[in-house]
Scaffold this motif. Structure first.
Motif, short mmCIF file in Angstrom:
data_model
loop_
_atom_site.label_atom_id
_atom_site.label_comp_id
_atom_site.label_asym_id
_atom_site.label_seq_id
_atom_site.Cartn_x
_atom_site.Cartn_y
_atom_site.Cartn_z
N LEU A 152 82.65 54.76 16.35
CA LEU A 152 80.65 54.85 16.59
C LEU A 152 80.35 53.24 16.68
CD1 LEU A 152 79.51 58.02 15.18
CD2 LEU A 152 79.59 57.66 17.56
N GLY A 153 81.40 52.31 16.14
CA GLY A 153 81.21 50.78 16.22
C GLY A 153 81.44 50.62 14.64
N ARG A 178 73.33 56.57 14.70
CA ARG A 178 75.28 56.45 14.47
C ARG A 178 74.98 57.87 13.35
NH1 ARG A 178 76.59 51.18 15.14
NH2 ARG A 178 74.77 50.04 14.92
N GLU A 208 71.77 51.29 23.15
CA GLU A 208 72.88 51.08 22.72
C GLU A 208 73.65 52.97 22.24
OE1 GLU A 208 73.67 50.87 17.32
OE2 GLU A 208 73.49 48.82 19.04
N THR A 209 72.46 54.03 22.23
CA THR A 209 73.17 54.70 21.93
C THR A 209 73.42 55.69 23.24
OG1 THR A 209 70.91 54.39 20.14
CG2 THR A 209 71.96 56.92 21.13
N GLU A 211 75.09 54.43 26.43
CA GLU A 211 76.32 53.80 25.89
C GLU A 211 76.93 54.20 25.04
OE1 GLU A 211 80.25 51.61 25.41
OE2 GLU A 211 78.68 51.44 23.66
N LEU A 212 76.58 54.66 23.95
CA LEU A 212 78.04 55.68 22.73
C LEU A 212 77.74 57.73 23.98
CD1 LEU A 212 79.08 55.61 19.94
CD2 LEU A 212 77.22 55.55 19.11
N ARG A 215 79.96 57.74 26.24
CA ARG A 215 81.09 57.18 26.32
C ARG A 215 81.96 58.45 25.26
NH1 ARG A 215 83.07 54.08 22.51
NH2 ARG A 215 81.08 52.79 22.18
N LEU A 216 81.03 59.51 24.60
CA LEU A 216 81.37 60.44 23.84
C LEU A 216 81.78 62.16 24.76
CD1 LEU A 216 80.97 61.09 20.88
CD2 LEU A 216 78.55 62.28 20.55
#
Ligand SMILES: Nc1ncnc2c1ncn2[C@@H]1O[C@H](COP(=O)(O)OP(=O)(O)OP(=O)(O)O)[C@@H](O)[C@H]1O
Ligand SMILES: [Mg+2]
Length: 337
Positions: A152-153, A178, A208-209, A211-212, A215-216
Protein backbone atom coordinates in the motif's frame (compact mmCIF):
# COMPACT_ATOMS: atom_id res chain seq x y z
CA UNK A 1 -11.28 -18.52 -11.30
CA UNK A 2 -14.93 -18.53 -12.23
CA UNK A 3 -16.54 -20.06 -9.12
CA UNK A 4 -19.67 -18.37 -7.89
CA UNK A 5 -18.81 -16.61 -4.62
CA UNK A 6 -21.88 -14.46 -4.02
CA UNK A 7 -25.48 -14.85 -5.10
CA UNK A 8 -28.17 -12.37 -4.04
CA UNK A 9 -31.68 -13.41 -5.01
CA UNK A 10 -34.72 -11.16 -4.85
CA UNK A 11 -33.48 -9.37 -1.71
CA UNK A 12 -35.95 -7.10 0.10
CA UNK A 13 -34.81 -4.94 3.03
CA UNK A 14 -37.11 -2.51 4.83
CA UNK A 15 -36.91 0.06 7.59
CA UNK A 16 -39.95 0.89 9.69
CA UNK A 17 -39.81 4.64 10.29
CA UNK A 18 -42.31 7.20 11.63
CA UNK A 19 -42.68 8.40 8.03
CA UNK A 20 -43.63 4.92 6.82
CA UNK A 21 -41.85 1.84 5.51
CA UNK A 22 -38.62 2.57 3.62
CA UNK A 23 -38.16 -0.05 0.91
CA UNK A 24 -34.37 0.27 0.80
CA UNK A 25 -33.72 -2.92 -1.17
CA UNK A 26 -36.58 -3.94 -3.34
CA UNK A 27 -35.88 -7.22 -5.14
CA UNK A 28 -32.13 -7.19 -5.76
CA UNK A 29 -30.56 -9.90 -7.91
CA UNK A 30 -26.78 -9.93 -8.11
CA UNK A 31 -23.99 -12.45 -8.56
CA UNK A 32 -20.20 -12.41 -8.26
CA UNK A 33 -17.54 -14.93 -9.16
CA UNK A 34 -14.25 -15.29 -7.34
CA UNK A 35 -11.67 -12.97 -8.90
CA UNK A 36 -14.20 -10.50 -10.27
CA UNK A 37 -14.44 -6.80 -9.47
CA UNK A 38 -18.00 -5.50 -9.45
CA UNK A 39 -19.04 -1.86 -9.23
CA UNK A 40 -22.36 -0.79 -7.70
CA UNK A 41 -23.58 2.56 -8.94
CA UNK A 42 -26.67 4.68 -8.37
CA UNK A 43 -27.79 7.97 -6.91
CA UNK A 44 -27.76 8.84 -3.22
CA UNK A 45 -30.37 6.89 -1.23
CA UNK A 46 -31.00 4.14 -3.81
CA UNK A 47 -29.95 1.40 -1.36
CA UNK A 48 -26.26 0.69 -2.06
CA UNK A 49 -24.99 0.81 1.53
CA UNK A 50 -28.01 -1.10 2.83
CA UNK A 51 -27.22 -3.82 0.27
CA UNK A 52 -23.60 -4.26 1.33
CA UNK A 53 -24.48 -4.10 5.03
CA UNK A 54 -27.12 -6.76 4.40
CA UNK A 55 -24.47 -9.05 2.86
CA UNK A 56 -22.85 -9.02 6.31
CA UNK A 57 -26.22 -8.96 8.12
CA UNK A 58 -25.37 -5.55 9.60
CA UNK A 59 -28.37 -3.74 8.15
CA UNK A 60 -30.16 -3.28 11.52
CA UNK A 61 -32.55 -1.64 12.29
CA UNK A 62 -33.43 -2.62 8.72
CA UNK A 63 -35.08 -6.03 8.35
CA UNK A 64 -34.47 -8.55 5.56
CA UNK A 65 -38.08 -9.36 4.72
CA UNK A 66 -37.55 -11.48 1.63
CA UNK A 67 -35.06 -13.19 -0.66
CA UNK A 68 -31.74 -14.86 0.06
CA UNK A 69 -28.01 -14.21 0.11
CA UNK A 70 -25.58 -17.02 -0.62
CA UNK A 71 -21.91 -16.48 0.12
CA UNK A 72 -19.19 -19.08 -0.39
CA UNK A 73 -21.70 -21.93 -0.41
CA UNK A 74 -23.63 -20.84 2.69
CA UNK A 75 -27.01 -19.16 2.94
CA UNK A 76 -26.07 -16.04 4.92
CA UNK A 77 -29.70 -15.14 5.50
CA UNK A 78 -30.14 -18.32 7.57
CA UNK A 79 -26.98 -18.13 9.69
CA UNK A 80 -27.07 -17.28 13.40
CA UNK A 81 -25.29 -14.11 14.58
CA UNK A 82 -22.54 -16.36 16.02
CA UNK A 83 -22.09 -18.11 12.66
CA UNK A 84 -22.01 -14.68 11.00
CA UNK A 85 -18.75 -13.97 12.86
CA UNK A 86 -17.03 -16.41 10.50
CA UNK A 87 -18.43 -14.52 7.49
CA UNK A 88 -17.57 -11.01 8.70
CA UNK A 89 -13.90 -10.20 8.38
CA UNK A 90 -12.51 -13.50 7.09
CA UNK A 91 -15.28 -13.97 4.52
CA UNK A 92 -16.29 -10.41 3.69
CA UNK A 93 -14.25 -7.38 4.80
CA UNK A 94 -15.68 -3.90 4.51
CA UNK A 95 -13.77 -0.69 3.84
CA UNK A 96 -16.39 1.69 5.24
CA UNK A 97 -17.83 4.80 3.59
CA UNK A 98 -16.42 7.35 6.04
CA UNK A 99 -12.72 6.75 6.69
CA UNK A 100 -12.39 9.72 9.07
CA UNK A 101 -14.73 8.15 11.64
CA UNK A 102 -13.90 4.49 11.03
CA UNK A 103 -10.66 4.43 13.05
CA UNK A 104 -10.71 4.61 16.84
CA UNK A 105 -9.13 7.98 17.83
CA UNK A 106 -7.88 6.60 21.15
CA UNK A 107 -5.57 3.92 19.72
CA UNK A 108 -2.52 4.06 17.45
CA UNK A 109 -2.62 2.63 13.95
CA UNK A 110 -0.31 -0.16 15.10
CA UNK A 111 -2.65 -1.14 17.92
CA UNK A 112 -5.63 -1.20 15.59
CA UNK A 113 -3.86 -3.20 12.87
CA UNK A 114 -2.48 -5.59 15.49
CA UNK A 115 -5.93 -6.12 16.89
CA UNK A 116 -7.22 -6.91 13.41
CA UNK A 117 -4.52 -9.55 13.02
CA UNK A 118 -5.40 -10.93 16.43
CA UNK A 119 -9.02 -11.26 15.38
CA UNK A 120 -7.98 -13.28 12.35
CA UNK A 121 -5.90 -15.88 14.10
CA UNK A 122 -6.49 -15.54 17.80
CA UNK A 123 -4.30 -13.28 19.93
CA UNK A 124 -0.84 -13.42 18.41
CA UNK A 125 1.19 -11.29 20.72
CA UNK A 126 1.66 -8.73 17.95
CA UNK A 127 -1.14 -6.61 19.38
CA UNK A 128 0.67 -6.40 22.71
CA UNK A 129 4.05 -5.60 21.14
CA UNK A 130 2.53 -2.95 18.91
CA UNK A 131 0.70 -1.54 21.88
CA UNK A 132 3.98 -1.27 23.74
CA UNK A 133 5.41 0.50 20.71
CA UNK A 134 8.02 -2.15 20.01
CA UNK A 135 6.91 -4.05 16.93
CA UNK A 136 8.93 -7.23 16.73
CA UNK A 137 10.60 -7.20 13.32
CA UNK A 138 11.24 -10.71 12.05
CA UNK A 139 8.14 -12.32 13.58
CA UNK A 140 5.75 -13.89 11.09
CA UNK A 141 2.91 -11.51 11.99
CA UNK A 142 5.06 -8.42 11.70
CA UNK A 143 6.40 -9.55 8.34
CA UNK A 144 2.82 -10.17 7.20
CA UNK A 145 1.84 -6.68 8.33
CA UNK A 146 4.89 -5.22 6.61
CA UNK A 147 4.08 -7.08 3.39
CA UNK A 148 0.52 -5.73 3.30
CA UNK A 149 1.56 -2.17 4.16
CA UNK A 150 4.42 -2.10 1.66
CA UNK A 151 1.91 -3.13 -1.03
CA UNK A 152 0.00 0.00 0.00
CA UNK A 153 3.04 2.24 -0.41
CA UNK A 154 4.53 2.16 3.11
CA UNK A 155 7.72 0.39 2.11
CA UNK A 156 10.34 2.30 4.04
CA UNK A 157 10.95 0.79 7.49
CA UNK A 158 11.14 4.13 9.32
CA UNK A 159 7.99 5.44 7.56
CA UNK A 160 6.26 2.22 8.48
CA UNK A 161 7.25 2.49 12.14
CA UNK A 162 6.12 6.10 12.26
CA UNK A 163 2.80 5.08 10.76
CA UNK A 164 2.29 2.32 13.32
CA UNK A 165 2.98 4.77 16.16
CA UNK A 166 0.60 7.42 14.78
CA UNK A 167 -2.86 8.23 16.09
CA UNK A 168 -5.66 8.55 13.49
CA UNK A 169 -5.81 12.37 13.78
CA UNK A 170 -2.16 12.52 12.66
CA UNK A 171 -2.93 10.81 9.31
CA UNK A 172 -3.71 12.51 6.01
CA UNK A 173 -6.94 11.46 4.26
CA UNK A 174 -5.02 9.18 1.88
CA UNK A 175 -3.05 7.55 4.70
CA UNK A 176 -6.23 6.93 6.68
CA UNK A 177 -7.80 5.34 3.62
CA UNK A 178 -4.77 3.09 3.13
CA UNK A 179 -4.86 2.00 6.78
CA UNK A 180 -8.51 0.96 6.34
CA UNK A 181 -7.61 -0.94 3.18
CA UNK A 182 -4.76 -2.64 5.08
CA UNK A 183 -7.19 -3.64 7.85
CA UNK A 184 -9.45 -5.29 5.30
CA UNK A 185 -6.56 -7.08 3.55
CA UNK A 186 -4.96 -8.37 6.77
CA UNK A 187 -8.05 -10.49 7.32
CA UNK A 188 -7.34 -12.25 3.99
CA UNK A 189 -11.02 -12.13 3.12
CA UNK A 190 -12.64 -13.85 0.16
CA UNK A 191 -14.45 -10.62 -0.75
CA UNK A 192 -13.42 -7.01 -0.08
CA UNK A 193 -16.15 -4.37 -0.26
CA UNK A 194 -15.25 -0.68 -0.53
CA UNK A 195 -18.10 1.77 0.09
CA UNK A 196 -17.43 5.09 -1.71
CA UNK A 197 -13.64 4.73 -1.41
CA UNK A 198 -12.82 7.95 -3.27
CA UNK A 199 -15.75 10.33 -2.75
CA UNK A 200 -14.45 12.25 0.27
CA UNK A 201 -10.86 12.52 -0.97
CA UNK A 202 -9.03 15.42 -2.59
CA UNK A 203 -7.90 15.01 -6.20
CA UNK A 204 -4.36 13.77 -5.60
CA UNK A 205 -5.39 11.33 -2.86
CA UNK A 206 -8.24 10.14 -5.04
CA UNK A 207 -5.88 9.33 -7.92
CA UNK A 208 -3.57 7.50 -5.51
CA UNK A 209 -6.43 5.47 -4.01
CA UNK A 210 -7.80 4.64 -7.47
CA UNK A 211 -4.42 3.39 -8.59
CA UNK A 212 -4.17 1.29 -5.44
CA UNK A 213 -7.62 -0.26 -5.73
CA UNK A 214 -7.02 -0.89 -9.45
CA UNK A 215 -3.89 -2.89 -8.56
CA UNK A 216 -5.74 -4.66 -5.77
CA UNK A 217 -8.51 -5.77 -8.10
CA UNK A 218 -5.98 -7.86 -10.06
CA UNK A 219 -5.80 -10.47 -7.29
CA UNK A 220 -8.67 -9.66 -4.92
CA UNK A 221 -12.39 -10.21 -5.36
CA UNK A 222 -13.62 -6.67 -5.00
CA UNK A 223 -16.99 -4.93 -4.81
CA UNK A 224 -16.83 -1.16 -5.08
CA UNK A 225 -19.74 1.16 -4.38
CA UNK A 226 -19.33 4.51 -6.07
CA UNK A 227 -21.16 7.44 -7.64
CA UNK A 228 -18.21 8.05 -9.90
CA UNK A 229 -17.87 6.57 -13.38
CA UNK A 230 -14.12 7.21 -13.35
CA UNK A 231 -13.68 5.14 -10.18
CA UNK A 232 -15.62 2.21 -11.57
CA UNK A 233 -13.92 2.32 -14.97
CA UNK A 234 -10.49 2.16 -13.30
CA UNK A 235 -11.33 -0.69 -10.96
CA UNK A 236 -14.26 -2.85 -12.05
CA UNK A 237 -14.78 -5.31 -14.87
CA UNK A 238 -18.56 -5.41 -14.31
CA UNK A 239 -21.05 -2.86 -12.97
CA UNK A 240 -24.58 -2.98 -11.58
CA UNK A 241 -26.70 0.18 -11.74
CA UNK A 242 -29.27 0.57 -8.95
CA UNK A 243 -32.44 2.63 -8.86
CA UNK A 244 -35.18 2.51 -6.23
CA UNK A 245 -33.59 -0.38 -4.34
CA UNK A 246 -33.29 -2.55 -7.43
CA UNK A 247 -30.60 -3.40 -9.99
CA UNK A 248 -32.00 -1.90 -13.21
CA UNK A 249 -29.02 -2.77 -15.39
CA UNK A 250 -25.82 -4.76 -15.11
CA UNK A 251 -23.08 -5.81 -17.46
CA UNK A 252 -19.45 -5.51 -18.53
CA UNK A 253 -18.22 -2.04 -17.51
CA UNK A 254 -17.17 -0.91 -21.01
CA UNK A 255 -20.51 -1.91 -22.51
CA UNK A 256 -22.69 -0.33 -19.79
CA UNK A 257 -20.83 2.98 -20.01
CA UNK A 258 -20.50 3.12 -23.81
CA UNK A 259 -23.88 1.60 -24.70
CA UNK A 260 -26.24 1.88 -21.69
CA UNK A 261 -29.43 -0.08 -22.26
CA UNK A 262 -31.67 1.37 -19.51
CA UNK A 263 -33.01 4.96 -19.76
CA UNK A 264 -31.99 5.58 -16.14
CA UNK A 265 -28.39 4.53 -16.82
CA UNK A 266 -28.29 6.97 -19.74
CA UNK A 267 -29.59 9.84 -17.57
CA UNK A 268 -27.18 8.95 -14.76
CA UNK A 269 -24.23 8.95 -17.15
CA UNK A 270 -25.31 12.21 -18.81
CA UNK A 271 -25.58 13.97 -15.44
CA UNK A 272 -22.12 12.63 -14.47
CA UNK A 273 -20.76 14.03 -17.66
CA UNK A 274 -22.30 17.42 -17.00
CA UNK A 275 -20.82 17.74 -13.54
CA UNK A 276 -17.47 16.14 -14.36
CA UNK A 277 -17.48 13.07 -12.21
CA UNK A 278 -18.70 14.74 -9.00
CA UNK A 279 -21.28 12.73 -6.99
CA UNK A 280 -24.64 12.58 -8.67
CA UNK A 281 -27.95 13.15 -6.98
CA UNK A 282 -30.19 14.50 -9.64
CA UNK A 283 -33.30 15.90 -7.95
CA UNK A 284 -35.14 15.31 -11.21
CA UNK A 285 -34.89 11.55 -10.80
CA UNK A 286 -34.63 11.14 -7.00
CA UNK A 287 -37.20 8.67 -5.71
CA UNK A 288 -39.09 8.82 -2.40
CA UNK A 289 -38.19 5.39 -0.97
CA UNK A 290 -41.38 5.35 1.14
CA UNK A 291 -44.00 6.21 -1.47
CA UNK A 292 -43.15 4.03 -4.43
CA UNK A 293 -45.17 4.67 -7.57
CA UNK A 294 -46.86 1.60 -9.08
CA UNK A 295 -45.10 -0.12 -11.99
CA UNK A 296 -41.50 0.78 -12.74
CA UNK A 297 -40.27 3.15 -9.99
CA UNK A 298 -38.42 5.18 -12.62
CA UNK A 299 -41.45 5.76 -14.89
CA UNK A 300 -42.44 9.22 -13.48
CA UNK A 301 -39.03 10.54 -14.57
CA UNK A 302 -38.47 8.39 -17.67
CA UNK A 303 -38.56 10.32 -20.95
CA UNK A 304 -39.34 7.08 -22.78
CA UNK A 305 -42.12 5.63 -20.58
CA UNK A 306 -45.05 3.80 -22.20
CA UNK A 307 -48.39 2.98 -20.47
CA UNK A 308 -47.16 -0.45 -19.27
CA UNK A 309 -44.42 1.28 -17.24
CA UNK A 310 -46.93 2.81 -14.82
CA UNK A 311 -48.91 -0.44 -14.48
CA UNK A 312 -46.44 -3.29 -14.03
CA UNK A 313 -42.99 -3.68 -12.58
CA UNK A 314 -40.67 -4.52 -15.47
CA UNK A 315 -39.31 -8.08 -15.48
CA UNK A 316 -35.55 -8.51 -15.34
CA UNK A 317 -34.13 -9.81 -18.63
CA UNK A 318 -30.94 -11.71 -17.97
CA UNK A 319 -28.39 -12.21 -20.74
CA UNK A 320 -24.89 -13.62 -20.97
CA UNK A 321 -22.97 -10.88 -19.28
CA UNK A 322 -25.67 -8.83 -17.59
CA UNK A 323 -29.30 -7.86 -17.14
CA UNK A 324 -31.84 -5.10 -17.81
CA UNK A 325 -35.14 -4.44 -16.02
CA UNK A 326 -37.17 -2.30 -18.44
CA UNK A 327 -40.41 -2.82 -20.35
CA UNK A 328 -38.83 -1.29 -23.42
CA UNK A 329 -35.92 -3.69 -23.62
CA UNK A 330 -36.48 -6.03 -26.53
CA UNK A 331 -33.58 -8.39 -25.98
CA UNK A 332 -30.96 -6.54 -27.97
CA UNK A 333 -29.57 -3.04 -28.06
CA UNK A 334 -31.02 -0.26 -25.93
CA UNK A 335 -34.48 0.12 -24.44
CA UNK A 336 -36.55 2.11 -26.88
CA UNK A 337 -40.11 2.51 -28.08
N1 LIG B 1 -31.10 3.31 9.77
C1 LIG B 1 -31.99 3.71 8.85
N2 LIG B 1 -33.24 4.05 9.21
C2 LIG B 1 -34.16 4.44 8.29
N3 LIG B 1 -33.92 4.50 6.97
C3 LIG B 1 -32.68 4.16 6.55
C4 LIG B 1 -31.65 3.75 7.46
N4 LIG B 1 -30.53 3.49 6.75
C5 LIG B 1 -30.83 3.74 5.46
N5 LIG B 1 -32.12 4.13 5.34
C6 LIG B 1 -32.82 4.49 4.10
O1 LIG B 1 -32.62 3.46 3.15
C7 LIG B 1 -32.46 4.03 1.86
C8 LIG B 1 -31.17 3.53 1.25
O2 LIG B 1 -30.08 4.07 2.01
P1 LIG B 1 -28.56 3.77 1.66
O3 LIG B 1 -27.75 4.27 2.80
O4 LIG B 1 -28.41 2.35 1.28
O5 LIG B 1 -28.34 4.70 0.38
P2 LIG B 1 -27.04 4.81 -0.53
O6 LIG B 1 -27.43 4.36 -1.90
O7 LIG B 1 -25.90 4.11 0.11
O8 LIG B 1 -26.81 6.39 -0.57
P3 LIG B 1 -25.45 7.26 -0.53
O9 LIG B 1 -24.95 7.23 -1.94
O10 LIG B 1 -25.92 8.61 -0.11
O11 LIG B 1 -24.50 6.64 0.43
C9 LIG B 1 -32.52 5.54 2.01
O12 LIG B 1 -33.83 5.98 1.69
C10 LIG B 1 -32.22 5.75 3.47
O13 LIG B 1 -32.84 6.92 3.96
MG1 LIG C 1 -24.10 4.79 0.97
Amino acid sequence: MTDSLLEVRDLHVRFNTPRGVVRANNGINLGMNTGESLGIMGESGCGKTVLILSLMRLQQPGVIVGGSIWFDGREVTRLTQKEMQTVRGKGIALIPQNHSTALNPAYTVGEQLGETLGRRQGKTGLWQTLRAGTPGAGTRDYENLRHVLSGLGFNDESVLRRLLASYPHELSGGMGQRVLIAMALLLEPKLVIADEPTTALDRATRAETLELLGRLSADTTLMVVSHEVETLVCICNRVAVMYGGRVVESGVTGRVFSDPHHPYTRILLQSQHLIRGKPVSSAAVALDMVNFPPGCPFHPFCPEAVPACSREEPPETVFDSGSVACHLYNGSGTCSK
